[in-house]
Write a protein that holds these residues in place. Structure first.
Motif, mmCIF file in Angstrom:
data_model
loop_
_atom_site.group_PDB
_atom_site.id
_atom_site.type_symbol
_atom_site.label_atom_id
_atom_site.label_comp_id
_atom_site.label_asym_id
_atom_site.label_seq_id
_atom_site.Cartn_x
_atom_site.Cartn_y
_atom_site.Cartn_z
ATOM 1 N N LEU A 29 31.829 41.032 45.762
ATOM 2 C CA LEU A 29 31.893 40.487 44.751
ATOM 3 C C LEU A 29 32.217 40.705 43.749
ATOM 4 C CD1 LEU A 29 27.887 40.851 46.173
ATOM 5 C CD2 LEU A 29 28.943 38.825 45.944
ATOM 6 N N VAL A 30 32.613 41.736 43.132
ATOM 7 C CA VAL A 30 33.324 41.806 41.702
ATOM 8 C C VAL A 30 34.647 41.641 41.959
ATOM 9 C CG1 VAL A 30 34.216 43.582 40.019
ATOM 10 C CG2 VAL A 30 32.283 44.412 41.197
ATOM 11 N N TYR A 31 35.556 40.998 42.669
ATOM 12 C CA TYR A 31 36.552 40.460 42.666
ATOM 13 C C TYR A 31 35.463 38.797 42.285
ATOM 14 C CZ TYR A 31 40.712 37.607 43.919
ATOM 15 O OH TYR A 31 41.816 37.390 44.327
ATOM 16 N N ALA A 32 34.943 38.185 43.196
ATOM 17 C CA ALA A 32 34.572 37.255 42.493
ATOM 18 C C ALA A 32 34.041 37.019 41.468
ATOM 19 C CB ALA A 32 33.352 36.583 43.764
ATOM 20 N N ALA A 33 33.154 37.682 40.518
ATOM 21 C CA ALA A 33 32.725 37.365 39.682
ATOM 22 C C ALA A 33 34.340 37.469 38.210
ATOM 23 C CB ALA A 33 32.022 38.417 39.236
ATOM 24 N N VAL A 34 35.190 38.054 38.487
ATOM 25 C CA VAL A 34 36.083 38.568 37.565
ATOM 26 C C VAL A 34 37.264 36.534 37.708
ATOM 27 C CG1 VAL A 34 38.889 39.182 37.708
ATOM 28 C CG2 VAL A 34 36.526 40.928 37.745
ATOM 29 N N LEU A 35 37.187 36.162 38.990
ATOM 30 C CA LEU A 35 37.940 34.854 39.169
ATOM 31 C C LEU A 35 37.489 33.591 38.485
ATOM 32 C CD1 LEU A 35 39.010 35.472 42.968
ATOM 33 C CD2 LEU A 35 40.643 35.498 40.751
ATOM 34 N N ASP A 36 35.914 33.922 38.656
ATOM 35 C CA ASP A 36 34.697 32.998 38.076
ATOM 36 C C ASP A 36 34.520 32.470 36.742
ATOM 37 O OD1 ASP A 36 32.766 31.286 37.944
ATOM 38 O OD2 ASP A 36 31.333 32.387 37.393
ATOM 39 N N GLY A 37 34.994 34.124 36.357
ATOM 40 C CA GLY A 37 35.055 34.390 34.621
ATOM 41 C C GLY A 37 36.818 33.893 34.613
ATOM 42 N N ARG A 38 37.967 33.466 34.759
ATOM 43 C CA ARG A 38 39.201 33.484 34.772
ATOM 44 C C ARG A 38 38.786 31.827 34.331
ATOM 45 N NH1 ARG A 38 42.323 36.875 38.168
ATOM 46 N NH2 ARG A 38 42.296 38.862 36.854
ATOM 47 N N TYR A 39 38.117 31.204 35.504
ATOM 48 C CA TYR A 39 38.015 29.944 35.846
ATOM 49 C C TYR A 39 37.386 29.620 34.452
ATOM 50 C CZ TYR A 39 36.687 25.500 38.178
ATOM 51 O OH TYR A 39 36.560 24.032 37.512
ATOM 52 N N GLU A 40 36.114 29.907 33.998
ATOM 53 C CA GLU A 40 34.998 29.786 33.137
ATOM 54 C C GLU A 40 35.774 29.549 31.615
ATOM 55 O OE1 GLU A 40 32.173 27.888 31.211
ATOM 56 O OE2 GLU A 40 32.066 28.435 33.449
ATOM 57 N N ARG A 41 37.082 30.454 31.433
ATOM 58 C CA ARG A 41 37.702 30.349 30.270
ATOM 59 C C ARG A 41 38.345 29.530 30.398
ATOM 60 N NH1 ARG A 41 40.452 34.952 31.178
ATOM 61 N NH2 ARG A 41 38.606 36.186 31.083
ATOM 62 N N GLU A 42 39.533 29.178 31.273
ATOM 63 C CA GLU A 42 40.194 28.225 31.855
ATOM 64 C C GLU A 42 39.228 26.475 30.971
ATOM 65 O OE1 GLU A 42 42.668 25.793 34.704
ATOM 66 O OE2 GLU A 42 42.303 28.046 35.104
ATOM 67 N N MET A 43 38.443 26.652 31.776
ATOM 68 C CA MET A 43 37.227 25.238 31.635
ATOM 69 C C MET A 43 36.892 25.262 29.516
ATOM 70 S SD MET A 43 37.203 22.993 34.064
ATOM 71 C CE MET A 43 39.021 23.778 34.590
ATOM 72 N N ARG A 44 37.071 26.151 29.516
ATOM 73 C CA ARG A 44 36.376 26.230 28.049
ATOM 74 C C ARG A 44 37.587 25.827 26.960
ATOM 75 N NH1 ARG A 44 34.475 30.784 27.184
ATOM 76 N NH2 ARG A 44 34.000 31.717 29.142
ATOM 77 N N GLU A 45 39.290 26.640 27.422
ATOM 78 C CA GLU A 45 40.042 25.679 26.740
ATOM 79 C C GLU A 45 40.721 24.807 26.718
ATOM 80 O OE1 GLU A 45 43.054 29.251 28.496
ATOM 81 O OE2 GLU A 45 41.590 30.830 26.681
ATOM 82 N N ARG A 46 40.350 23.614 28.274
ATOM 83 C CA ARG A 46 40.570 22.494 28.215
ATOM 84 C C ARG A 46 40.021 21.896 27.785
ATOM 85 N NH1 ARG A 46 41.733 21.317 34.405
ATOM 86 N NH2 ARG A 46 43.924 22.251 34.845
ATOM 87 N N MET A 47 38.698 21.853 27.354
ATOM 88 C CA MET A 47 37.757 21.171 26.484
ATOM 89 C C MET A 47 37.988 21.227 25.382
ATOM 90 S SD MET A 47 35.243 19.771 28.484
ATOM 91 C CE MET A 47 33.999 19.213 27.346
#
Length: 60
Positions: free
Chosen positions: A24-42
């Motif tokens: 669960l912690v690993y999934a949360a870390v990956l989700d945070g990375r993906y969210e950051r990448e989407m914000r940077e794309r926007m």
């Protein structure tokens, strides 16, 4: 139930729970990375896939 058996059972349960929490912690870390990448794309205005405020995929 003997003391040794009870200890082994408790250790086994602890290992299973620790592994589940680790996933669960690993999934949360990956989700945070993906969210950051989407914000940077926007912010960069790339014409790739974008997400609106409701987080639904919007194809450009």
């Amino acid at each position: 139930m003997s003391g040794v058996a009870l200890f082994l059972y408790g250790a086994g349960v602890t290992i299973v729970v620790a592994a589940a929490v680790g996933v669960l912690v690993y999934a949360a870390v990956l989700d945070g990375r993906y969210e950051r990448e989407m914000r940077e794309r926007m912010r960069s205005g790339r014409p790739d896939d974008r997400y609106d405020s409701s987080r639904e995929l919007v194809r450009s």
